[in-house]
Design a protein around this motif. Sequence first.
Motif, short mmCIF file in Angstrom:
data_model
loop_
_atom_site.label_atom_id
_atom_site.label_comp_id
_atom_site.label_asym_id
_atom_site.label_seq_id
_atom_site.Cartn_x
_atom_site.Cartn_y
_atom_site.Cartn_z
N THR A 82 0.85 -1.18 0.00
CA THR A 82 0.00 0.00 0.00
C THR A 82 0.89 1.23 0.00
O THR A 82 2.11 1.13 0.02
CB THR A 82 -0.92 0.00 1.24
N GLY A 83 0.28 2.42 -0.02
CA GLY A 83 1.06 3.64 -0.03
C GLY A 83 1.09 4.29 -1.39
O GLY A 83 1.22 5.51 -1.51
N GLY A 84 1.01 3.53 -2.43
CA GLY A 84 0.86 4.00 -3.80
C GLY A 84 -0.31 3.22 -4.37
O GLY A 84 -1.47 3.58 -4.21
N ALA A 85 0.02 2.10 -4.99
CA ALA A 85 -1.02 1.14 -5.35
C ALA A 85 -1.34 0.30 -4.11
O ALA A 85 -0.52 0.12 -3.22
CB ALA A 85 -0.54 0.24 -6.48
N THR A 86 -2.57 -0.21 -4.07
CA THR A 86 -2.98 -1.14 -3.02
C THR A 86 -3.21 -2.49 -3.66
O THR A 86 -4.01 -2.62 -4.59
CB THR A 86 -4.28 -0.66 -2.34
N GLY A 87 -2.50 -3.51 -3.17
CA GLY A 87 -2.65 -4.83 -3.76
C GLY A 87 -1.88 -5.86 -2.97
O GLY A 87 -1.47 -5.64 -1.83
N ALA A 88 -1.67 -7.01 -3.60
CA ALA A 88 -0.96 -8.10 -2.95
C ALA A 88 -0.46 -9.08 -4.00
O ALA A 88 -1.03 -9.18 -5.09
CB ALA A 88 -1.88 -8.83 -1.96
N GLN A 97 8.24 -7.64 -9.73
CA GLN A 97 7.96 -7.30 -11.13
C GLN A 97 6.50 -7.57 -11.49
O GLN A 97 5.89 -6.83 -12.26
CB GLN A 97 8.89 -8.10 -12.06
N LEU A 98 5.93 -8.62 -10.90
CA LEU A 98 4.51 -8.90 -11.13
C LEU A 98 3.66 -7.77 -10.55
O LEU A 98 2.70 -7.31 -11.18
CB LEU A 98 4.11 -10.23 -10.51
N ALA A 99 4.01 -7.30 -9.34
CA ALA A 99 3.27 -6.19 -8.73
C ALA A 99 3.38 -4.93 -9.59
O ALA A 99 2.40 -4.19 -9.77
CB ALA A 99 3.80 -5.93 -7.33
N PRO A 159 -1.51 8.63 -11.48
CA PRO A 159 -1.21 7.20 -11.55
C PRO A 159 -0.87 6.60 -10.20
O PRO A 159 -0.32 7.26 -9.32
CB PRO A 159 -0.01 7.14 -12.50
N LEU A 160 -1.21 5.33 -10.04
CA LEU A 160 -0.86 4.58 -8.84
C LEU A 160 0.64 4.26 -8.87
O LEU A 160 1.20 3.99 -9.93
CB LEU A 160 -1.66 3.27 -8.79
N GLY A 161 1.26 4.27 -7.71
CA GLY A 161 2.69 3.98 -7.63
C GLY A 161 2.95 2.52 -7.30
O GLY A 161 2.37 1.98 -6.35
N ALA A 162 3.80 1.87 -8.06
CA ALA A 162 4.12 0.45 -7.84
C ALA A 162 5.08 0.30 -6.68
O ALA A 162 5.91 1.17 -6.42
CB ALA A 162 4.72 -0.15 -9.10
N PRO A 163 5.00 -0.81 -5.95
CA PRO A 163 5.95 -1.04 -4.84
C PRO A 163 7.34 -1.33 -5.36
O PRO A 163 7.51 -1.87 -6.45
CB PRO A 163 5.35 -2.26 -4.13
N THR A 164 8.33 -0.97 -4.57
CA THR A 164 9.73 -1.26 -4.92
C THR A 164 10.25 -2.49 -4.20
O THR A 164 11.31 -3.01 -4.53
CB THR A 164 10.63 -0.06 -4.58
N ALA A 165 9.51 -2.95 -3.18
CA ALA A 165 9.90 -4.15 -2.43
C ALA A 165 8.64 -4.74 -1.80
O ALA A 165 7.62 -4.06 -1.65
CB ALA A 165 10.92 -3.81 -1.35
N LEU A 166 8.70 -6.02 -1.45
CA LEU A 166 7.58 -6.70 -0.82
C LEU A 166 8.07 -7.42 0.43
O LEU A 166 9.23 -7.85 0.50
CB LEU A 166 6.96 -7.73 -1.78
N THR A 167 7.18 -7.54 1.41
CA THR A 167 7.54 -8.27 2.62
C THR A 167 7.64 -9.77 2.33
O THR A 167 6.94 -10.30 1.47
CB THR A 167 6.49 -8.05 3.72
N ALA A 168 8.52 -10.43 3.05
CA ALA A 168 8.70 -11.87 2.86
C ALA A 168 7.55 -12.63 3.50
O ALA A 168 6.96 -12.20 4.50
CB ALA A 168 10.02 -12.31 3.47
N SER A 169 7.23 -13.77 2.94
CA SER A 169 6.20 -14.63 3.50
C SER A 169 6.70 -15.25 4.81
O SER A 169 7.85 -15.70 4.89
CB SER A 169 5.84 -15.74 2.51
#
Length: 339
Positions: A125-131, A166-168, A189-199
């Motif tokens: 979240t913070g730019g685009a919201t997704g998962a 890259q998928l996000a 435009p929505l902003g894409a994430p630059t990193a994702l939290t680990a599972s």
Amino acid sequence: MRDGSSRAALGRKVIAPVLAIGVLAVGAHLWLNTNLFADDEVCGGLVTTDSAAAAFPSSGRVSDRDGPDSRPDDRLAFTCTVESSSFLPGSETEHMRISGTRERGDFPFTDDGRWPNPATTSFFTGGATGAVGEDHGWVLLPGACTTKDGPAIVEGYAPEGSDPVQLARLLTDVANKAAEQAGCLDKGPLGAPTALTASPEPRPVDDAAVCGLQGLTFPGPEVRTGAKESVQESLRPTWACEVAGYATYAVTQEPRIVEGILSSPGFKEQPRVAGRQVSGFDPRHVVADCAGVPTYFSLEFGRSYQDAVGAPGTPRRQDLFDDFVEAAGKRLGCSAPTS
């Protein structure tokens, strides 16, 4: 001298065809195995070939088969298959299905078998919201794209081994283009994430604090062995925990997700939960006021719980949900409910 000239002429005759074959081979490689000379966009302009190529786990030429399949009554409803093909030895054609749909606002937390388990999903979240989770991701479109049928999302299934970041980014780019085409990209435009939290890694269940929440009891019978749980670290803005086989808990205060929930068909007042007034879709998918912040809670049950119903010590569904709302509410700083 004649012999030297003859040899030079013969050499030129041999080299010229070899060079021509080399040029043709390089050209064929660039045409068949890369995106050089390819269209910049596919899927009716929704997908850039560069962003799609970055999301695929291996290199190849990106195309879109027959292009997007869309619905005339909803410009945000579409499906398109993107493929990456290569004629290099040992390579296989890879496919990525990207679609635009409308969903009930709490779709990431419902157990219909379509969505990745929220406890092992990387929310952003913070730019685009997704998962993104398990080579499957989604991005919410702007609120201006929501209709009486609910919020719009872009969803993508990628090949195994695809880069989740890259998928996000790809899905965020598609969401921007889809919203722009539909005329509902109202705030830029929505902003894409630059990193994702680990599972999170599975860990043994702590009976004193299931899912790390004091007061939350085990969602199953008293007799059990080797129970594991996967717990996300932060409770804000979106958190989930899976007690493997038994139950999946989720809570979110993410404004865009909650906005989509509140605007979905079927959202209405529900019986009180843990003494709190709530609204939602059913008694275990609800939104409560938590210190002035609309907060969504959900509880889904697994096969092990279903099999244990009626066994000694197996808690009732609603009791488990009440305990969860109470325990998570305390962690979020929610005040006690008023009568």
